[in-house]
Design a protein around this motif. Structure first.
Motif, PDB file in Angstrom:
ATOM      1  N   PHE A 191       0.828  -1.208   0.000  1.00 14.30           N
ATOM      2  CA  PHE A 191       0.000   0.000   0.000  1.00 14.30           C
ATOM      3  C   PHE A 191       0.866   1.263   0.000  1.00 14.30           C
ATOM      4  CE2 PHE A 191      -2.490   3.179   2.391  1.00 14.30           C
ATOM      5  CZ  PHE A 191      -3.544   3.338   1.494  1.00 14.30           C
ATOM      6  N   THR A 192       1.970   1.215   0.786  1.00 15.29           N
ATOM      7  CA  THR A 192       2.889   2.369   0.853  1.00 15.29           C
ATOM      8  C   THR A 192       3.552   2.604  -0.499  1.00 15.29           C
ATOM      9  OG1 THR A 192       3.299   1.876   3.182  1.00 15.29           O
ATOM     10  CG2 THR A 192       4.878   3.304   2.067  1.00 15.29           C
ATOM     11  N   CYS A 193       3.959   1.526  -1.146  1.00 13.37           N
ATOM     12  CA  CYS A 193       4.586   1.630  -2.468  1.00 13.37           C
ATOM     13  C   CYS A 193       3.623   2.217  -3.482  1.00 13.37           C
ATOM     14  CB  CYS A 193       5.077   0.255  -2.910  1.00 13.37           C
ATOM     15  SG  CYS A 193       5.946   0.264  -4.502  1.00 13.37           S
ATOM     16  N   TRP A 194       2.385   1.788  -3.407  1.00 10.01           N
ATOM     17  CA  TRP A 194       1.374   2.311  -4.341  1.00 10.01           C
ATOM     18  C   TRP A 194       1.151   3.801  -4.149  1.00 10.01           C
ATOM     19  CZ3 TRP A 194      -3.567   4.265  -3.320  1.00 10.01           C
ATOM     20  CH2 TRP A 194      -4.380   4.484  -4.454  1.00 10.01           C
ATOM     21  N   LEU A 195       1.078   4.267  -2.906  1.00 11.16           N
ATOM     22  CA  LEU A 195       0.917   5.691  -2.627  1.00 11.16           C
ATOM     23  C   LEU A 195       2.106   6.500  -3.148  1.00 11.16           C
ATOM     24  CD1 LEU A 195      -0.582   5.711   1.006  1.00 11.16           C
ATOM     25  CD2 LEU A 195      -1.740   6.314  -1.120  1.00 11.16           C
ATOM     26  N   TRP A 196       3.288   5.934  -2.942  1.00  8.73           N
ATOM     27  CA  TRP A 196       4.491   6.671  -3.359  1.00  8.73           C
ATOM     28  C   TRP A 196       4.514   6.831  -4.871  1.00  8.73           C
ATOM     29  CZ3 TRP A 196       8.728   5.224  -6.333  1.00  8.73           C
ATOM     30  CH2 TRP A 196       9.801   6.123  -6.335  1.00  8.73           C
ATOM     31  N   ARG A 197       4.171   5.765  -5.627  1.00  8.41           N
ATOM     32  CA  ARG A 197       4.177   5.823  -7.083  1.00  8.41           C
ATOM     33  C   ARG A 197       3.111   6.793  -7.588  1.00  8.41           C
ATOM     34  NH1 ARG A 197       4.222   0.073  -9.843  1.00  8.41           N
ATOM     35  NH2 ARG A 197       4.463   1.476 -11.641  1.00  8.41           N
TER      36      ARG A 197
END
Length: 293
Positions: free
Chosen positions: A274-280
């Motif tokens: 989820f964190t990776c998705w937000l960052w992208r």
């Protein structure tokens, strides 16, 4: 004159033998209503010509009158105080010769032998029927509670103690210890009987025996009057079963712990995705904003 004649009749009832006395037995539980049976099967009866006396059969009693019916009417002038407002005849049955008596709310002091005497007055007064009724009281005991030891697996031959308790019965009970492997009787080590204020009894018994393999013990409480036998059984319990249960608990505990770790790892992975998705997503927006027009 009527009262004097009535008292005289009460006296002569003990010596008259012109009718055959029958005996019945009645069992009632404490606090219940008891019916004392008295039935005359003879010629047609006229209540106005009858005298019916219910008495305590014991001649030594200072007061013996339980209930009296004279010329079709209840007569309470000589009734014992103990039976006041506690006795009833069945009025719809009297002319059919049924002089049974209903005794209300029986207690331990009512456990006696009663006598029903029926007298008929024609040219002279004669006794035409006599019945004796033995009233026995009883109360059921509670389900016995049997307690025994938990043995170690290597304790064969060790002396152990069992205890058995049952409460609030009447009369005094018999307690039996039974070896269920061969149905033999075992002598009790101790028997205590407690008499309560309400007239009932409680029993407590112990048994000391040397342990054997596959030991099975039964405690039986017998109420002879009610013909009741209540029992409780004990089967051998050893620490082996406790150890096995403990091992099962340990396995369950380890399984639950592993499941918890897997859940935590899964949540951490999900959080990382989820964190990776937000960052992208944020990076793509910044790139769009910075592009030249």
């Amino acid at each position: 004159m009527e009262t004097r004649g009535y008292r005289f009749l009460l006296l002569v009832l003990h010596i008259l033998n012109t009718a055959v006395a029958l005996e019945h037995k009645v069992i009632s539980k404490l606090g219940d209503n008891a019916t004392l049976n008295c039935t005359y099967q003879g010629r047609e009866l006229h209540l106005n010509n009858l005298r019916v006396y219910w008495q305590i059969a014991d001649d030594l009693e200072q007061c013996s009158v339980v209930h009296a019916l004279i010329s079709g009417q209840d007569n309470e002038s000589e009734q014992c105080i103990h039976f006041k407002n506690r006795t009833q005849l069945f009025w719809d049955r009297l002319e059919d010769g049924d002089f049974s008596l209903l005794l209300l709310n029986v207690s331990q002091s009512d456990e006696r032998t009663y006598k029903c005497v029926v007298m008929q007055k024609t040219e002279y007064t004669k006794m035409i029927h006599q019945t004796e009724v033995v009233l026995s009281l009883a109360a059921s005991y509670s389900q016995p509670i049997l307690s025994g030891p938990v043995r170690n697996g290597d304790s064969a031959g060790e002396e152990v103690t069992f205890s058995c308790r049952s409460n609030n019965g009447y009369p005094k009970a018999n307690v039996y210890w039974i070896n269920k492997t061969d149905n033999s009787l075992l002598p009790p080590s101790e028997l205590n009987i407690t008499h309560h204020a309400d007239g009932t009894y409680s029993v407590f018994s112990t048994l000391k025996v040397n342990t054997t393999s596959n030991m099975q013990i039964e405690c039986s409480v017998e109420n002879k009057i009610l013909q009741e036998n209540l029992s409780a059984n004990y089967k051998e319990q050893s620490n082996d079963s406790s150890t096995e249960s403990h091992q099962n608990l340990e396995r369950s505990g380890r399984g639950a712990q592993a499941a918890g770790i897997v859940s935590i790892v899964f949540l951490i992975g999900l959080l990382a995705v989820f964190t990776c998705w937000l960052w992208r997503r944020r990076s793509s927006k910044l790139a769009s904003y910075a592009a030249p027009i």
